[in-house]
Design a protein around this motif. Structure first.
Motif, PDB file in Angstrom:
ATOM      1  N   HIS A 195      40.981  83.018  72.756  1.00 27.76           N
ATOM      2  CA  HIS A 195      41.571  83.735  73.888  1.00 27.76           C
ATOM      3  C   HIS A 195      40.754  84.960  74.248  1.00 27.76           C
ATOM      4  N   SER A 196      40.620  85.192  75.535  1.00 26.43           N
ATOM      5  CA  SER A 196      40.349  86.544  75.984  1.00 26.43           C
ATOM      6  C   SER A 196      41.739  87.153  76.106  1.00 26.43           C
ATOM      7  N   ALA A 197      42.148  87.905  75.065  1.00 24.48           N
ATOM      8  CA  ALA A 197      43.481  88.522  75.072  1.00 24.48           C
ATOM      9  C   ALA A 197      43.540  89.682  76.053  1.00 24.48           C
ATOM     10  N   THR A 198      42.369  90.025  76.594  1.00 27.04           N
ATOM     11  CA  THR A 198      42.259  90.972  77.701  1.00 27.04           C
ATOM     12  C   THR A 198      43.174  90.544  78.852  1.00 27.04           C
ATOM     13  N   LYS A 199      43.452  89.251  78.933  1.00 24.79           N
ATOM     14  CA  LYS A 199      44.123  88.674  80.101  1.00 24.79           C
ATOM     15  C   LYS A 199      45.638  88.572  79.852  1.00 24.79           C
ATOM     16  N   TYR A 200      46.213  87.352  79.864  1.00 26.18           N
ATOM     17  CA  TYR A 200      47.679  87.234  79.799  1.00 26.18           C
ATOM     18  C   TYR A 200      48.269  87.790  78.503  1.00 26.18           C
ATOM     19  N   ILE A 201      47.579  87.618  77.383  1.00 21.55           N
ATOM     20  CA  ILE A 201      48.176  88.039  76.108  1.00 21.55           C
ATOM     21  C   ILE A 201      48.401  89.555  76.095  1.00 21.55           C
ATOM     22  N   GLY A 202      47.369  90.315  76.464  1.00 21.18           N
ATOM     23  CA  GLY A 202      47.529  91.773  76.604  1.00 21.18           C
ATOM     24  C   GLY A 202      48.445  92.056  77.797  1.00 21.18           C
ATOM     25  N   GLY A 203      48.064  91.505  78.934  1.00 18.69           N
ATOM     26  CA  GLY A 203      48.950  91.443  80.094  1.00 18.69           C
ATOM     27  C   GLY A 203      49.065  92.666  80.975  1.00 18.69           C
ATOM     28  N   HIS A 204      48.437  93.781  80.603  1.00 18.78           N
ATOM     29  CA  HIS A 204      48.629  95.011  81.378  1.00 18.78           C
ATOM     30  C   HIS A 204      47.313  95.652  81.812  1.00 18.78           C
ATOM     31  N   SER A 205      46.225  94.906  81.757  1.00 20.21           N
ATOM     32  CA  SER A 205      44.910  95.390  82.199  1.00 20.21           C
ATOM     33  C   SER A 205      44.544  96.724  81.554  1.00 20.21           C
ATOM     34  N   ASP A 206      44.923  96.882  80.279  1.00 21.83           N
ATOM     35  CA  ASP A 206      44.596  98.156  79.630  1.00 21.83           C
ATOM     36  C   ASP A 206      43.861  97.971  78.306  1.00 21.83           C
ATOM     37  N   VAL A 207      43.381  96.748  78.051  1.00 21.63           N
ATOM     38  CA  VAL A 207      42.730  96.509  76.765  1.00 21.63           C
ATOM     39  C   VAL A 207      41.743  95.339  76.893  1.00 21.63           C
ATOM     40  N   VAL A 208      40.616  95.425  76.189  1.00 21.20           N
ATOM     41  CA  VAL A 208      39.667  94.306  76.103  1.00 21.20           C
ATOM     42  C   VAL A 208      39.716  93.817  74.656  1.00 21.20           C
ATOM     43  N   LEU A 209      40.038  92.539  74.454  1.00 20.05           N
ATOM     44  CA  LEU A 209      40.238  92.034  73.085  1.00 20.05           C
ATOM     45  C   LEU A 209      40.111  90.514  73.061  1.00 20.05           C
ATOM     46  N   GLY A 210      39.638  89.982  71.952  1.00 18.52           N
ATOM     47  CA  GLY A 210      39.475  88.530  71.828  1.00 18.52           C
ATOM     48  C   GLY A 210      40.199  88.006  70.612  1.00 18.52           C
ATOM     49  N   ALA A 211      40.479  86.698  70.603  1.00 23.28           N
ATOM     50  CA  ALA A 211      41.222  86.112  69.486  1.00 23.28           C
ATOM     51  C   ALA A 211      40.751  84.710  69.189  1.00 23.28           C
ATOM     52  N   LEU A 212      40.825  84.358  67.903  1.00 21.94           N
ATOM     53  CA  LEU A 212      40.649  82.975  67.456  1.00 21.94           C
ATOM     54  C   LEU A 212      41.846  82.621  66.594  1.00 21.94           C
ATOM     55  N   ILE A 213      42.319  81.389  66.727  1.00 21.45           N
ATOM     56  CA  ILE A 213      43.422  80.912  65.890  1.00 21.45           C
ATOM     57  C   ILE A 213      43.046  79.531  65.363  1.00 21.45           C
ATOM     58  N   LEU A 329      41.849  89.189  85.085  1.00 18.66           N
ATOM     59  CA  LEU A 329      43.016  88.392  85.473  1.00 18.66           C
ATOM     60  C   LEU A 329      44.102  88.568  84.428  1.00 18.66           C
ATOM     61  N   GLY A 330      45.280  88.033  84.749  1.00 21.68           N
ATOM     62  CA  GLY A 330      46.339  87.934  83.740  1.00 21.68           C
ATOM     63  C   GLY A 330      47.168  89.185  83.548  1.00 21.68           C
ATOM     64  N   GLY A 331      46.904  90.243  84.319  1.00 24.43           N
ATOM     65  CA  GLY A 331      47.719  91.453  84.200  1.00 24.43           C
ATOM     66  C   GLY A 331      48.929  91.360  85.114  1.00 24.43           C
ATOM     67  N   VAL A 332      49.837  92.318  84.979  1.00 24.97           N
ATOM     68  CA  VAL A 332      51.054  92.297  85.790  1.00 24.97           C
ATOM     69  C   VAL A 332      50.755  92.500  87.270  1.00 24.97           C
ATOM     70  N   GLU A 333      49.629  93.136  87.580  1.00 22.64           N
ATOM     71  CA  GLU A 333      49.291  93.373  88.988  1.00 22.64           C
ATOM     72  C   GLU A 333      48.387  92.261  89.520  1.00 22.64           C
ATOM     73  N   SER A 334      48.579  91.919  90.795  1.00 19.53           N
ATOM     74  CA  SER A 334      47.774  90.847  91.383  1.00 19.53           C
ATOM     75  C   SER A 334      46.354  91.320  91.651  1.00 19.53           C
ATOM     76  N   LEU A 335      45.392  90.438  91.351  1.00 21.63           N
ATOM     77  CA  LEU A 335      43.983  90.736  91.597  1.00 21.63           C
ATOM     78  C   LEU A 335      43.368  89.617  92.436  1.00 21.63           C
ATOM     79  N   ALA A 336      42.350  89.984  93.213  1.00 25.43           N
ATOM     80  CA  ALA A 336      41.587  88.979  93.956  1.00 25.43           C
ATOM     81  C   ALA A 336      40.122  89.151  93.595  1.00 25.43           C
TER      82      ALA A 336
END
Ligand code: P1T
Length: 383
Positions: A195-213, A329-336
């Motif tokens: 995951h780029s948890a930067t996106k939906y997982i973080g969800g608030h456009s305030d963090v850059v983070l990655g994940a493996l599961i 992408l993936g934050g609460v605010e819409s982006l184009a």
């Protein structure tokens, strides 16, 4: 209590326990690089924060649980997580990847790892035969992104996992666009979820983070070794923010999906729009797979205005007021965004256009605002 909790409970409680020191309900931000030892090796399970940190560990447990996996690993960015997966390979190994994928992943593959002697084959995975045709004795890894960024193609993870198992290949799935709310690739036979948890997982456009599961203990051990040896970990503050994001993932995703649907349907009927790419539309070529593999269809979509060129597409994006022109992408605010000049600019034009990323393509990350306000914004921007 039931052993197996449901997703909407797992986002809040999965893998979590109250902090042992004072019973803090949210894991505290352990902003420390090191831990006191009574004698060399005499510590409470934490030695140095590149290796382990309690806040990161709480996040890693949560990440594992929301993907229905056994082991979670958190990194400083999504690309750092992908980088760790590729370090499982050796010079001479080959990888088969989706031909439509995030431009930064393509850049990491072709500009860094090709230089270390790893060969990449980019194929259209809507037809899984294309994967089989590209397999040879050197193939070690299949890299799937689904839905793809930005063309929203959906790959049948179960079908790819059958091929991967037959040829003893690792299957990694970049689940960034769907989030675990919509699909859990380990359940379909994937070995690694990224995951780029930067996106939906973080969800608030305030963090850059990655994940493996992952589920496999041996694979987890190899990845933990790479995580510690290469050191691309995330800090405690970012771990905390991501954990906070996870607690509302299911609620946010429901609204992203609702808004994604009304905007996709609005654009699809609009006389000035040529084509809409969203897997929830019946005419989407992979709609049937999306319906069985995904719980809903998400808030990401791309579209092409009728007769538009580069400048006309840019003008529409610039006219938008509620949708912010931005990468991510993936934050609460819409982006184009304009993939050809932004997120996918690192892919050569010829390659890009082969997978459909033309100059007139516009990508939307539909947020969780009032859907009608978003439609009115698009209406005034398209004109
Ligand atoms: O930005 P980072 O956290 O390093 O994640 C990279 C990444 C990996 N995989 C997918 C599918 C992605 O979309 C991304 C990042 N994407 C953007 C920044 C974007 O605007 O598409």
């Amino acid at each position: 209590m039931k052993n197996k909790l449901r997703f909407n409970t797992i986002t809040i409680h999965g893998g979590q326990s109250h902090d042992p020191a004072y019973g803090a309900v949210m894991p505290p931000i352990y902003q420390t690089s090191t831990y006191a030892q009574t004698t060399p090796g005499g510590h409470k399970g934490f030695e140095y924060s590149r290796t382990h940190n309690p806040t990161r560990q709480a996040l890693e447990k949560s990440l594992a649980s929301i993907e229905n996996g056994k082991h979670g690993l958190a990194f400083g960015s999504g690309l750092a997580a992908i980088d760790a997966v590729l370090k499982l390979l050796e010079p001479g190994d080959e990888v088969i990847s989706t031909n439509d994928l995030y431009g930064g992943s393509y850049r990491l593959f072709t500009k860094i790892f090709e230089g270390f002697g790893i060969k990449f084959h980019f194929v259209g995975m809507s037809d899984v035969n294309e994967i089989t045709n590209a397999i040879n004795k050197k193939t070690k890894l299949i890299w799937v992104e689904t839905p793809t960024n930005p063309m929203m193609n959906v790959v049948d993870i179960k079908a790819v996992s059958v091929i991967a198992k037959k040829h003893q290949l690792l299957l990694a799935v970049d689940n960034t666009f769907a989030s675990p709310h919509l699909q859990q690739p380990l359940n379909f036979g994937a070995d690694i979820v990224m995951h780029s948890a930067t996106k939906y997982i973080g969800g608030h456009s305030d963090v850059v983070l990655g994940a493996l599961i992952v589920n496999d203990d041996n694979l987890a051990e190899r990845l933990f070794f790479i995580q510690n040896a290469s050191g691309a970990v995330c800090g405690p503050m970012d771990s905390f923010l991501t954990l906070r994001g996870i607690k509302t993932l299911h609620v946010r995703m429901q609204r992203h999906c609702e808004n994604g649907k009304i905007i996709a349907e609005y654009l699809n009927k609009h006389p000035k729009i040529e084509k809409v790419y969203w897997p929830g539309l019946e005419e989407h070529p992979n709609h049937a797979i999306a319906k069985t593999q995904m719980r809903d269809f998400g808030g990401m979509l791309s579209f092409i205005p009728k007769g538009a060129d580069f400048d006309a597409a840019i003008k529409i994006i610039e006219n938008l007021k509620l949708f912010t022109l931005a990468e991510s992408l993936g934050g609460v605010e819409s982006l184009a965004g304009h993939p050809a000049s932004m997120t996918h600019a690192s892919i050569p034009k010829k390659e890009r256009e082969k997978s459909g990323v033309v100059d007139s393509l516009i990508r939307l990350s539909v947020g969780i605002e009032d859907g009608q306000d978003l439609i009115e914004d698009l209406e005034q921007a398209i004109g």
